[in-house]
Scaffold this motif. Sequence first.
Motif, mmCIF file in Angstrom:
data_model
loop_
_atom_site.group_PDB
_atom_site.id
_atom_site.type_symbol
_atom_site.label_atom_id
_atom_site.label_comp_id
_atom_site.label_asym_id
_atom_site.label_seq_id
_atom_site.Cartn_x
_atom_site.Cartn_y
_atom_site.Cartn_z
ATOM 1 N N GLU A 176 -5.387 -6.438 18.436
ATOM 2 C CA GLU A 176 -4.193 -7.786 18.348
ATOM 3 C C GLU A 176 -2.940 -7.137 18.874
ATOM 4 O O GLU A 176 -2.656 -6.016 18.552
ATOM 5 N N ARG A 177 -2.372 -7.824 19.929
ATOM 6 C CA ARG A 177 -0.961 -7.811 20.228
ATOM 7 C C ARG A 177 -0.090 -8.423 19.708
ATOM 8 O O ARG A 177 -0.019 -9.637 19.627
ATOM 9 N N PHE A 178 1.116 -7.667 19.290
ATOM 10 C CA PHE A 178 2.335 -8.428 18.714
ATOM 11 C C PHE A 178 3.471 -8.084 19.259
ATOM 12 O O PHE A 178 3.753 -7.166 20.144
ATOM 13 N N ASP A 179 4.529 -8.992 19.276
ATOM 14 C CA ASP A 179 5.745 -8.813 19.776
ATOM 15 C C ASP A 179 6.886 -8.714 18.775
ATOM 16 O O ASP A 179 6.509 -9.399 17.670
ATOM 17 N N TYR A 180 8.206 -8.029 18.831
ATOM 18 C CA TYR A 180 8.816 -7.956 17.810
ATOM 19 C C TYR A 180 9.250 -9.364 17.126
ATOM 20 O O TYR A 180 9.602 -9.326 15.995
ATOM 21 N N VAL A 181 9.746 -10.483 17.969
ATOM 22 C CA VAL A 181 10.157 -11.402 17.671
ATOM 23 C C VAL A 181 9.152 -12.231 16.549
ATOM 24 O O VAL A 181 9.673 -12.653 15.667
ATOM 25 N N ALA A 182 7.910 -12.262 17.010
ATOM 26 C CA ALA A 182 6.696 -12.935 16.082
ATOM 27 C C ALA A 182 6.674 -12.180 14.644
ATOM 28 O O ALA A 182 6.529 -12.608 13.815
ATOM 29 N N VAL A 183 6.600 -10.878 14.973
ATOM 30 C CA VAL A 183 6.548 -9.981 13.669
ATOM 31 C C VAL A 183 7.926 -10.177 12.723
ATOM 32 O O VAL A 183 7.555 -10.301 11.452
ATOM 33 N N GLN A 184 8.990 -10.405 13.298
ATOM 34 C CA GLN A 184 10.164 -10.397 12.421
ATOM 35 C C GLN A 184 10.413 -11.618 11.868
ATOM 36 O O GLN A 184 10.447 -11.931 10.732
ATOM 37 N N GLU A 185 9.726 -12.693 12.558
ATOM 38 C CA GLU A 185 9.518 -14.070 12.024
ATOM 39 C C GLU A 185 8.880 -14.157 10.662
ATOM 40 O O GLU A 185 9.157 -14.548 9.913
ATOM 41 N N GLN A 186 7.542 -13.327 10.907
ATOM 42 C CA GLN A 186 6.517 -13.249 9.780
ATOM 43 C C GLN A 186 7.182 -12.707 8.550
ATOM 44 O O GLN A 186 7.289 -13.003 7.417
ATOM 45 N N VAL A 187 7.938 -11.506 8.625
ATOM 46 C CA VAL A 187 8.544 -10.702 7.670
ATOM 47 C C VAL A 187 9.721 -11.540 7.092
ATOM 48 O O VAL A 187 9.788 -11.378 6.069
ATOM 49 N N ASP A 188 10.413 -12.145 7.770
ATOM 50 C CA ASP A 188 11.354 -13.103 7.240
ATOM 51 C C ASP A 188 10.895 -14.127 6.466
ATOM 52 O O ASP A 188 11.688 -14.657 5.534
ATOM 53 N N ALA A 189 9.704 -14.690 6.538
ATOM 54 C CA ALA A 189 9.182 -15.678 6.139
ATOM 55 C C ALA A 189 8.533 -15.473 4.801
ATOM 56 O O ALA A 189 7.999 -16.029 4.063
ATOM 57 N N GLY A 190 8.640 -13.999 4.472
ATOM 58 C CA GLY A 190 8.058 -13.424 3.342
ATOM 59 C C GLY A 190 6.631 -13.207 3.387
ATOM 60 O O GLY A 190 5.621 -13.401 2.321
ATOM 61 N N THR A 191 6.175 -12.780 4.629
ATOM 62 C CA THR A 191 4.583 -12.803 4.859
ATOM 63 C C THR A 191 3.880 -11.607 3.821
ATOM 64 O O THR A 191 4.596 -10.776 3.240
ATOM 65 N N THR A 192 2.351 -11.993 3.363
ATOM 66 C CA THR A 192 1.783 -11.053 2.576
ATOM 67 C C THR A 192 1.065 -10.209 3.306
ATOM 68 O O THR A 192 0.143 -9.522 2.764
ATOM 69 N N ASP A 193 0.995 -10.483 4.769
ATOM 70 C CA ASP A 193 0.173 -9.570 5.559
ATOM 71 C C ASP A 193 0.411 -8.038 5.229
ATOM 72 O O ASP A 193 1.394 -7.553 5.345
ATOM 73 N N GLU A 194 -0.642 -7.396 4.858
ATOM 74 C CA GLU A 194 -0.551 -5.998 4.391
ATOM 75 C C GLU A 194 0.079 -5.051 5.414
ATOM 76 O O GLU A 194 0.599 -4.113 5.293
ATOM 77 N N ARG A 195 -0.184 -5.348 6.859
ATOM 78 C CA ARG A 195 0.292 -4.554 7.770
ATOM 79 C C ARG A 195 1.732 -4.533 7.881
ATOM 80 O O ARG A 195 2.298 -3.355 7.995
ATOM 81 N N TRP A 196 2.409 -5.530 7.696
ATOM 82 C CA TRP A 196 3.591 -5.701 7.822
ATOM 83 C C TRP A 196 4.556 -5.292 6.478
ATOM 84 O O TRP A 196 5.537 -4.736 6.391
ATOM 85 N N VAL A 197 3.604 -5.514 5.494
ATOM 86 C CA VAL A 197 4.357 -5.065 4.084
ATOM 87 C C VAL A 197 4.279 -3.477 4.300
ATOM 88 O O VAL A 197 5.483 -2.924 3.731
ATOM 89 N N ILE A 198 3.368 -2.689 4.714
ATOM 90 C CA ILE A 198 3.162 -1.320 4.642
ATOM 91 C C ILE A 198 4.303 -0.906 5.816
ATOM 92 O O ILE A 198 4.990 0.185 5.475
ATOM 93 N N LEU A 199 4.097 -1.399 6.825
ATOM 94 C CA LEU A 199 5.219 -1.033 8.051
ATOM 95 C C LEU A 199 6.809 -1.185 7.435
ATOM 96 O O LEU A 199 7.538 -0.236 7.400
ATOM 97 N N LYS A 200 7.210 -2.285 6.716
ATOM 98 C CA LYS A 200 8.639 -2.239 6.158
ATOM 99 C C LYS A 200 8.607 -1.231 5.031
ATOM 100 O O LYS A 200 9.547 -0.215 5.065
ATOM 101 N N GLU A 201 7.527 -0.913 4.118
ATOM 102 C CA GLU A 201 7.763 0.179 3.099
ATOM 103 C C GLU A 201 8.035 1.434 3.712
ATOM 104 O O GLU A 201 8.925 2.368 3.538
#
Length: 481
Positions: A178-203
Amino acid sequence: MPQRQISLAPADATTSETLRETLLARFAAIRAELKVSEVFPPEVEAEAQAVAGQPLERPERDETALPFFTIDPATSMDLDQAMHLERDGDGYRIRYAIADVPAFVAAGGAIDSEARRRGQTIYCPDKRVPLHPTVVSEGAASLLPGEVRPAFVWDMRLDAEGEGTSAEVYRAMVKSVERFDYVAVQEQVDAGTTDERWVILKEVGEKRIRQEQLRGGASLPMPEQEVHLGDDGNFTLEFRPPRTVEEWNAQISLLTGMAAADMMLHAGVGILRTMPEAEHHAVARFRRQANALGAPWPAEQGYGDFLRSLDRANPKHLALIYEATALFRGAAYTPFEGDVPEQVEQAAVADAYAHVTAPLRRLVDRFGLVICEAISSGSEIPAWVREALPLIPGIMKESDRRAGAAERMCADAVEAAVLSPRAGETFSAVVVDRDEKGVEVQLLDLPVVAKAKGSGELGATIDVRLESVDVSTGQVRFVVA
């Protein structure tokens, strides 16, 4: 520090079409002046077409079962890196796949020779001039989603505090799912995503930033300089703050570069990216700019902590981060074999560091990756790599000079376009530097630093008049009013 970026918005006003065309013509003239070739010789394109269909080698190891993913700007096609993140007890395991450019570039071949002439991809506001032919860099070697690709896979483990505990690198076939861009991932993070990829990336990202603070580093991503065309037909110059996702992603790359440097130093062979501490004059100048833009830099505060304290929602603070590159001078590529060099640290990173994560866009990374894989596997470093080590610093120095000149000249042209309707106006500014030819000033209502004929005390607020602007040459002429 990453290179500055300038985005040029499309024209939507007939009154500014001539100005826009003049600006685009200036960018083309800059490339011609710097001998930045936008086309590849026929023999290079022919070799690229051949290896795109049949790589020189394919790793035996298969890691295609791992669901790698990429995060890049939305328009990028030369995808150097893909990652897989997971928890490892109370720590983390990061597998970072880097495009296997040596699988497509024969040592001494036509692509190799041309890449050594170019050194790196050159970025201009209107286009990018790639290091390798696009059939390779945006096609066969790029870690595009759904495609099986050869890669150098960095397998790194971190403890609960985000400190690296082990690292190895090997060649394998991988597949980005899967390919992501920064805008889409930031939107998921700001929305409180539970996607473990972004949770770990943030940590991991936040813990690595904390580790950087403890080291005294300051590798903040640069704000992007954006040029917009207003309803009045005039260009405006603004800064876009880097998204937090971009910072976390950059920390994974920095982690890899530090692991690479450690490998090289322990093995007694490699090529480091080094940089001395900022010179006193540059620090004093930057302090004056900080005062001018309403963000005084306390004497007892390190520059890394100061830069992090700035408000990236404040345009003046963003302009200050943009100008912080004046502190990052003297960077070099330092090869060694046997004795460890005297200068091993990269001051902005505050640790030893090597470039290995962008081989599609930077020549030196290809050699660093091969060195680290050989060290990690206990195999012999190829002769073509050892022979190139003494040559790479000169190639990269010239390439950095050309890339830096293109960046500065394009920025000058953009600023000239923004200032063009304001010839004859007077601006408030602060003197940040001076010499026998005049003063250098930071304008207070625009993110512009410019030379002005006349005199003034360092740190003083003065008025300067814009006497003339020439977008076709990127020249602006200020005088102290």
